[in-house]
Design a protein around this motif. Structure first.
Motif, PDB file in Angstrom:
ATOM      1  N   ARG A 117       0.832  -1.207   0.000  1.00  0.00           N
ATOM      2  CA  ARG A 117       0.000   0.000   0.000  1.00  0.00           C
ATOM      3  C   ARG A 117       0.866   1.256   0.000  1.00  0.00           C
ATOM      4  NH1 ARG A 117      -1.617   2.494   4.531  1.00  0.00           N
ATOM      5  NH2 ARG A 117      -1.206   0.589   5.752  1.00  0.00           N
ATOM      6  N   VAL A 118       1.948   1.272   0.818  1.00  0.00           N
ATOM      7  CA  VAL A 118       2.831   2.439   0.883  1.00  0.00           C
ATOM      8  C   VAL A 118       3.541   2.638  -0.454  1.00  0.00           C
ATOM      9  CG1 VAL A 118       4.853   3.425   2.010  1.00  0.00           C
ATOM     10  CG2 VAL A 118       3.147   2.194   3.367  1.00  0.00           C
ATOM     11  N   SER A 120       2.563   1.748  -3.386  1.00  0.00           N
ATOM     12  CA  SER A 120       1.588   2.194  -4.387  1.00  0.00           C
ATOM     13  C   SER A 120       1.329   3.692  -4.275  1.00  0.00           C
ATOM     14  CB  SER A 120       0.285   1.406  -4.222  1.00  0.00           C
ATOM     15  OG  SER A 120      -0.714   1.907  -5.077  1.00  0.00           O
ATOM     16  N   GLU A 121       1.154   4.195  -3.052  1.00  0.00           N
ATOM     17  CA  GLU A 121       0.914   5.623  -2.868  1.00  0.00           C
ATOM     18  C   GLU A 121       2.133   6.442  -3.298  1.00  0.00           C
ATOM     19  OE1 GLU A 121      -1.790   7.450  -1.897  1.00  0.00           O
ATOM     20  OE2 GLU A 121      -2.827   5.545  -2.250  1.00  0.00           O
ATOM     21  N   ARG A 124       2.222   6.754  -7.065  1.00  0.00           N
ATOM     22  CA  ARG A 124       1.213   7.704  -7.548  1.00  0.00           C
ATOM     23  C   ARG A 124       1.695   9.144  -7.379  1.00  0.00           C
ATOM     24  NH1 ARG A 124      -4.253   6.987  -4.834  1.00  0.00           N
ATOM     25  NH2 ARG A 124      -4.915   8.301  -6.595  1.00  0.00           N
ATOM     26  N   LEU A 125       2.388   9.434  -6.273  1.00  0.00           N
ATOM     27  CA  LEU A 125       2.922  10.778  -6.062  1.00  0.00           C
ATOM     28  C   LEU A 125       4.002  11.107  -7.093  1.00  0.00           C
ATOM     29  CD1 LEU A 125       3.181  10.886  -2.176  1.00  0.00           C
ATOM     30  CD2 LEU A 125       1.892  12.508  -3.571  1.00  0.00           C
ATOM     31  N   ALA A 133      -0.869  13.086  -0.248  1.00  0.00           N
ATOM     32  CA  ALA A 133      -1.209  11.734   0.215  1.00  0.00           C
ATOM     33  C   ALA A 133      -0.866  11.628   1.696  1.00  0.00           C
ATOM     34  CB  ALA A 133      -0.466  10.671  -0.581  1.00  0.00           C
ATOM     35  N   SER A 134      -1.550  10.718   2.359  1.00  0.00           N
ATOM     36  CA  SER A 134      -1.277  10.461   3.777  1.00  0.00           C
ATOM     37  C   SER A 134      -1.673   9.032   4.084  1.00  0.00           C
ATOM     38  CB  SER A 134      -2.047  11.436   4.673  1.00  0.00           C
ATOM     39  OG  SER A 134      -3.445  11.273   4.500  1.00  0.00           O
ATOM     40  N   GLY A 135      -1.124   8.510   5.161  1.00  0.00           N
ATOM     41  CA  GLY A 135      -1.463   7.146   5.539  1.00  0.00           C
ATOM     42  C   GLY A 135      -0.765   6.725   6.813  1.00  0.00           C
TER      43      GLY A 135
END
Length: 712
Positions: A117-118, A120-121, A124-125, A133-135
């Motif tokens: 998941r990290v 992938s984000e 995208r950035l 983005a945040s998570g």
């Protein structure tokens, strides 16, 4: 010489003019220079101020970052290394030094469940698909997994618009996640406890109602047999105690429904005066026996009908009147007044005020009187009884109806309860309520003929409850067959042309819901008519009724079984079935059951009252009651206990059969006064019985369309 002097003078003059011009130019240039110098000084000052402001801003930002415990990061093209502040080292338990960290060293330390998941984000950035983005994710620190919260943004792009720089922050949120996990566990435990409480109440309701149903039902059957006065008195006390236990059980379940937010209010048109008069009448005899002056006054401004929940209004009124009589000593006074609130009836309400001269409530205890299981003091329950639930339920019900309840009280002077209920005008004109009457004697034979044609399956695993229901149904002429479990009920339905099924829900093996589902499925496959199935069960928790209806049942009758409620539910179920398809009739006339044609009354003529004996007619009743009145008067004048006992016993048998509850209560009070030798109390209660008999005969005459030839 003169010419030379003149030329020299002229040259000198011209030189002076040039000098003046030069001085003017010098002054202009000096002024310009001063302007440039001033501008330069201002520019320098502005830059210094800007630098100071920038330094101050950076200092504040640094303080903010340090205060929040954030680690700043800077990720630039070609995205091989990331710059991290010294706080990052502290977060992961490493050396607190700022510097560049290789992404190839950081990515493997992500938790396996969070790494995809990290990544992938992050992709995208870098691709520019998102700007921010945040998570939250887990990261391997020195010796443990920690939770990090990361915020990121695109900070710069190159000439081609490609992302060249990312900035963001890291924060350690492990403690917050642990608190959230504990809160989630606590909520889960609370939900489990709530479900356990609901299941416990449901099970207790079933376990208590099942034997209570047997006690009350068999007690009713015993009261209809030949008994001595003492035996009847004992059974009367048993009935009163059983109903008190049932009321307590209902209070506990009501409070549970209210606290769970599952108690639903209805909004129907109801007769205002009838509601208060009928509720008030219940306590008149109790007030007479206790020698308390009970009065009621209703405002003439009250409309005929209003819209609200009459059952809950009656419940509030019953609790308040019961408390007032309970805590008011002999010789005291209880006054009920009902008035309008508001000038416009369309958006008005009613004010119910109950004033008593009882023991009163201390000011420091009044605030807690509307809390559950609360009484004025511990001795109150010992002296007067009660669970302390009544006022709590009243307060919550009134609040749910949008009203208010107020209390004013003083020790030794009594209490005043004032209830404000916002009710609206009835939405339509409602016909005046008619008093429900026993079936006229002229129609009794036809009614019994119709009832005799009903074939009923009783699915009940408890032998005592099965005996009770079977006796009730056989008493009104039904043909009954018994099934001990759901499987037997399904098989009996297949083998026997049944008209109605009374289905207990909790049975061994195949329960009532499963049996109902099997019957409904078989009806569809076999093309058989839809058989009425009534759930007869002790389950009385929120949602039970809805669950039974969803399972395909036609109606619901709670335990303990009330004979009138059972017959009424059966009547309604049969009527619904008759509307869909006529039930075959084996009578010589060949008419279908439930027919409304002349000569064969519909099942709907069965009322919620007992049937009077077929051999009795109105004239005979008048004569019998007149004779009984004279015998009681004679027994009173001679204080003949045996004669009074014999006559009261005969009257009670008749009243029991006619379901004349108020007359039965008066008879019971007379018998208790006779047994105790309180002939003064007997003399005061006897006129009440005579008045009630007169009213009863009047209602009977109206129901039969005749007039009594005589009156007692």
């Amino acid at each position: 010489m003169a010419l030379d002097l003149q030329r020299a003078y002229m040259d000198l003059k011209k030189e002076r003019e040039r000098t003046d011009l030069l001085l003017v130019e010098v002054d202009r240039l000096q002024a310009a220079l001063e302007r440039v110098q001033g501008s330069a000084r201002r520019e320098v000052d502005s830059r210094l101020q800007a630098e100071e402001a920038l330094n101050e801003t950076e200092e504040r930002l640094q303080f903010a970052v340090e205060a929040t415990g954030l680690a700043l990061w800077d990720y630039r093209f070609p995205f091989n290394d990331v710059y991290l502040t010294a706080r990052w080292g502290e977060l992961i338990g490493d050396v607190a030094l700022e510097g560049n960290w290789s992404t190839s060293d950081l990515l493997p330390r992500l938790h396996p469940d969070d790494a995809p998941r990290v990544a992938s984000e992050l992709r995208r950035l870098i691709k520019g698909e998102v700007k921010r983005a945040s998570g939250e994710y887990r990261f391997k620190a020195r010796d443990e997994w920690i939770w990090l919260e990361t915020h990121a943004m695109v900070a710069a792009t190159d000439e081609q618009g490609r992302v060249s720089r990312l900035l963001g922050t890291h924060a350690n949120v492990t403690q917050r996640k642990q608190l959230e996990e504990k809160a989630l566990q606590a909520r889960t435990l609370a939900e489990q406890a709530s479900r356990a409480k609901s299941e416990f109440l449901a099970n207790m309701s079933h376990e208590v109602r099942t034997p209570l149903n047997a006690i009350m039902g068999l007690n009713q059957l015993l009261l209809e047999t030949q008994l001595t006065s003492e035996q009847r008195q004992w059974l009367g006390l048993m009935e009163d105690s059983s109903r008190a236990l049932l009321n307590l059980l209902n209070d506990v379940l009501d409070l549970s429904r209210i606290e769970a937010g599952k108690l639903q209010l209805e909004s129907v048109d109801f007769p205002v005066r009838t509601l208060f008069e009928s509720t008030f009448a219940v306590y008149e005899q109790q007030a007479v026996l206790k020698r308390v002056n009970l009065s009621m006054e209703m405002s003439p401004r009250l409309p005929t009908h209003m819209r609200g929940d009459p059952f809950r209004i009656r419940q509030v009124l019953t609790n308040l009147l019961s408390n007032a009589l309970k805590f008011t000593p002999e010789g005291g006074r209880v006054a009920l007044t009902v008035a309008m609130e508001g000038e416009h009836q369309l958006h008005s309400g009613i004010v119910i005020k109950i004033v008593d001269t009882g023991i009163g409530i201390a000011p420091e205890q009044q605030q807690s009187m509307f809390d559950a299981f609360t009484q004025a003091d511990a001795s109150t329950a010992r002296r007067h009884g009660g669970s302390g639930l009544g006022l709590a339920i009243c307060s919550r019900l009134v609040g749910m109806m949008g009203g208010q309840i107020r209390l004013e009280s003083s020790i030794g002077e009594g209490s005043t309860f004032e209830v404000h209920l916002p009710l609206s005008q009835a939405s339509r004109v409602v016909e005046a309520d008619r008093v429900r009457m026993p079936v006229p004697a002229a129609d009794l034979a036809s009614v019994r003929e119709v009832m005799n044609k009903l074939r009923v399956i009783v699915a009940e695993d408890n032998p005592v409850n099965e005996l009770l229901v079977r006796k009730i149904l056989e008493g009104v002429g039904c043909e009954v067959r018994v099934a001990r479990n759901g499987a037997d009920a399904v098989q009996l339905w297949k083998d026997w042309p049944v008209d109605l099924i009374l289905m207990d829900v909790q049975m061994p093996g195949v329960n009532g819901l499963m049996a109902t589902a099997r019957i409904r499925d078989a009806e569809r496959k076999m093309g058989r008519a839809h058989i009425p199935i009534l759930a007869v069960t002790a389950n009385a928790m929120p949602g039970d009724r809805e669950a039974y209806m969803a399972a395909g049942m036609t109606g619901y009758v709670p335990k303990p079984i009330d004979v009138n409620a059972l017959l009424e539910a059966m009547t309604q179920a049969i009527q619904k079935a008759v509307k869909k398809v006529d039930i075959p009739d084996t009578s010589p006339t060949g008419q279908s059951r439930g027919s409304d044609q002349s000569g064969s009354p519909s099942i709907s003529v069965i009322q919620d009252q007992r049937l009077i004996p077929a051999s009795a007619n109105l004239a005979q009743l008048v004569a019998q009651f007149a004779q009984g009145r004279e015998k009681l008067r004679t027994a009173l004048s001679e204080q003949d206990s045996s004669c009074a006992q014999q006559e009261l016993e005969q009257m009670r048998e008749m009243f029991t059969y006619m379901n004349a509850d108020r007359a039965l209560r008066i008879c019971r009070g007379l018998d208790m006064a006779r047994h105790a030798g309180e002939w003064d109390l007997f003399s005061r209660a006897l006129p009440l019985l005579e008045s009630e008999v007169t009213a009863l005969l009047s209602r009977l005459s109206e129901g039969a369309g005749t007039h009594p030839a005589d009156s007692p």
